[in-house]
Write a protein that holds these residues in place. Structure first.
Motif, PDB file in Angstrom:
ATOM      1  N   ILE A 183     -73.252 -48.737   5.448  1.00  0.00           N
ATOM      2  CA  ILE A 183     -72.701 -49.082   4.138  1.00  0.00           C
ATOM      3  C   ILE A 183     -73.522 -48.507   2.985  1.00  0.00           C
ATOM      4  O   ILE A 183     -72.975 -48.252   1.910  1.00  0.00           O
ATOM      5  CB  ILE A 183     -72.528 -50.605   3.978  1.00  0.00           C
ATOM      6  N   LYS A 184     -74.824 -48.295   3.156  1.00  0.00           N
ATOM      7  CA  LYS A 184     -75.620 -47.800   2.031  1.00  0.00           C
ATOM      8  C   LYS A 184     -75.166 -46.423   1.568  1.00  0.00           C
ATOM      9  O   LYS A 184     -74.902 -46.232   0.366  1.00  0.00           O
ATOM     10  CB  LYS A 184     -77.101 -47.807   2.387  1.00  0.00           C
ATOM     11  N   PRO A 185     -75.057 -45.424   2.458  1.00  0.00           N
ATOM     12  CA  PRO A 185     -74.551 -44.134   1.969  1.00  0.00           C
ATOM     13  C   PRO A 185     -73.106 -44.206   1.509  1.00  0.00           C
ATOM     14  O   PRO A 185     -72.718 -43.490   0.566  1.00  0.00           O
ATOM     15  CB  PRO A 185     -74.718 -43.203   3.171  1.00  0.00           C
ATOM     16  N   LEU A 186     -72.298 -45.049   2.144  1.00  0.00           N
ATOM     17  CA  LEU A 186     -70.912 -45.175   1.703  1.00  0.00           C
ATOM     18  C   LEU A 186     -70.825 -45.781   0.305  1.00  0.00           C
ATOM     19  O   LEU A 186     -70.054 -45.309  -0.541  1.00  0.00           O
ATOM     20  CB  LEU A 186     -70.125 -46.035   2.702  1.00  0.00           C
ATOM     21  N   THR A 191     -69.377 -45.508  -5.179  1.00  0.00           N
ATOM     22  CA  THR A 191     -69.660 -45.907  -6.566  1.00  0.00           C
ATOM     23  C   THR A 191     -69.834 -44.689  -7.468  1.00  0.00           C
ATOM     24  O   THR A 191     -69.550 -44.765  -8.669  1.00  0.00           O
ATOM     25  CB  THR A 191     -70.898 -46.814  -6.642  1.00  0.00           C
ATOM     26  N   SER A 192     -70.274 -43.577  -6.908  1.00  0.00           N
ATOM     27  CA  SER A 192     -70.375 -42.350  -7.715  1.00  0.00           C
ATOM     28  C   SER A 192     -69.000 -41.860  -8.138  1.00  0.00           C
ATOM     29  O   SER A 192     -68.868 -41.126  -9.123  1.00  0.00           O
ATOM     30  CB  SER A 192     -71.115 -41.260  -6.939  1.00  0.00           C
ATOM     31  N   PHE A 193     -67.960 -42.258  -7.383  1.00  0.00           N
ATOM     32  CA  PHE A 193     -66.577 -41.935  -7.753  1.00  0.00           C
ATOM     33  C   PHE A 193     -65.995 -42.959  -8.728  1.00  0.00           C
ATOM     34  O   PHE A 193     -64.839 -42.844  -9.125  1.00  0.00           O
ATOM     35  CB  PHE A 193     -65.686 -41.904  -6.505  1.00  0.00           C
ATOM     36  N   GLY A 194     -66.768 -43.998  -9.076  1.00  0.00           N
ATOM     37  CA  GLY A 194     -66.270 -45.053  -9.939  1.00  0.00           C
ATOM     38  C   GLY A 194     -65.430 -46.081  -9.212  1.00  0.00           C
ATOM     39  O   GLY A 194     -64.654 -46.812  -9.839  1.00  0.00           O
ATOM     40  N   ILE A 195     -65.585 -46.182  -7.885  1.00  0.00           N
ATOM     41  CA  ILE A 195     -64.801 -47.108  -7.069  1.00  0.00           C
ATOM     42  C   ILE A 195     -65.613 -48.371  -6.815  1.00  0.00           C
ATOM     43  O   ILE A 195     -66.794 -48.299  -6.458  1.00  0.00           O
ATOM     44  CB  ILE A 195     -64.406 -46.453  -5.729  1.00  0.00           C
TER      45      ILE A 195
END
Length: 396
Positions: A183-186, A191-195
């Protein structure tokens, strides 16, 4: 009553059978800790003392003593899961935490809600409800099992992300397969996509180390009654401070129009949703201390011990079934699944229980007639119990 309760933790005796600290039926090999957990006797005794204190003077307890005790429990829990206490609220179970988030947010028919085909059924149902109510579409990432690496999970999830993806719901540790999701890399990528990312961590606290500050999820919910071994009805919801003004409890109560300035609206609403039994939450400082006292190396040794035991159990079962290990060792914590020959799950589960005295779940996966056997490892379990299971499976 003091808000600094202590249960007077017993001295750890290396020769003592840990199972004696639980009420578990000695005639049953209980290999399903992951289902509902199991609470140690000293913690149950503490909970009863708290209940007695409540009933001796209910108004004093609820109106004068409860709040500082909740704050004390929240601080202990925050230390354990690596979070700021102000970002945690108590909920009775992780499913409630998932529902509180999903039902607080706004979605439209143009939005997509992404999850995987291994998401826990109760939480998937909550997602279905939101989709039916708002028109938001559900996208499903197919995660294989067996599998060879974490990267397959990352690729499966990211492949289903689109410009319409508004929220992603992921298990931290899946109930069906026992996989620890990366989950950490996901989270970092999503979140970098604003999701927004909602993590269902029902099985994680006490099974794997947690640091919610480092994970960076928008929302994270976890059970305390499973691997922490707290009384039933103790869980938490983490909400990033930027989102706390949006998330409301499922029950709207007095906190909705409270005028107090000394506590956040987030805590005022979640800490009081009406009269219930809060004692499961209040036992958290002691259960964290108690479970960490059972081995010289504390919680890290306990987690490693359970991990090593379930790896051995998985090996014995795979040998009995003549199947390959379904995933790398590092992808499981204290639960492991092995594939079974096709068939119905209930007859086999009932046979193991009724004829062999073994409590272990058999689950259809990914769908009938495919099925998996899942074993859990907690400190009260022994290698002999898993060897007996492997022998029974071979006989059946």
């Amino acid at each position: 009553m003091s808000s600094s309760l202590s249960i007077g933790l017993p001295e750890t005796d290396p020769s003592q059978n840990p199972r004696d600290l639980w009420l578990l039926d000695p005639q049953i090999a209980y290999l399903n800790h992951g289902a509902f957990g199991a609470c140690p006797i000293p913690i149950l005794e503490l909970q009863q003392r708290l209940r007695s204190q409540l009933e001796r003077e209910p108004v004093r307890f609820m109106e004068r003593e409860l709040e500082p005790l909740l704050d004390r429990a929240r601080r202990a829990l925050a230390d354990f899961v690596g979070a700021d206490p102000s970002h945690l609220a108590f909920v009775p179970n992780a499913t409630t935490g998932v529902n509180a988030v999903l039902r607080s947010l706004s979605f439209s028919p143009e939005d997509e809600l992404l999850t995987t085909d291994q998401e826990y059924n109760a939480c998937r149902n909550a997602l279905n409800y939101i989709s039916q109510r708002t028109g938001a579409k559900i996208a499903i990432a197919s995660v294989p099992f067996p599998l060879d690496s974490h990267q397959q999970i990352v690729e499966a999830v990211l492949a289903r992300v689109s410009s319409k993806t508004k929220l992603v719901l992921l298990d931290h540790i899946t109930s069906q397969t026992g996989l620890i999701f990366p989950i950490k890399p996901l989270i970092a990528q999503l979140t970098s996509f604003g999701i927004q990312v909602l993590i269902d961590g029902a099985h994680a606290p006490g099974q794997v180390p947690l640091n919610l500050r480092e994970l960076g999820a928008t929302y994270y919910t976890g059970n305390c009654h499973k691997w922490l071994c707290a009384p039933k009805g103790a869980a938490f919801l983490y909400v990033h401070p930027d989102r706390q003004n949006q998330v409301r409890p499922l029950t709207i109560s007095h906190g909705a129009n409270a005028t107090r300035q000394d506590k956040s609206r987030f805590h005022l609403e979640f800490d009081w949703m009406g009269t219930d039994d809060p004692t499961a939450y209040l036992c958290l400082p002691e259960v964290i201390e108690f479970m960490g006292s059972l081995l010289p190396g504390g919680w890290p040794e306990l987690m490693q011990r359970n991990h090593n035991l379930v790896l051995a159990a998985r090996q014995w079962l795979c040998e009995a079934l003549n199947v390959d290990l379904p995933c790398p060792n590092e992808m499981i914590g204290s639960m492991a699944c092995v594939p079974l020959p096709d068939g119905e799950e209930k007859p086999l589960r009932n046979t193991l229980f009724e004829q062999y005295g073994i409590e272990v779940p058999i689950m259809p996966f990914p769908a009938f007639p495919k099925r998996l056997l899942r074993v859990s490892a907690q400190i009260y379990n022994t290698p002999e119990e898993y060897q007996a299971l492997a022998s029974a499976i071979a006989q059946i």
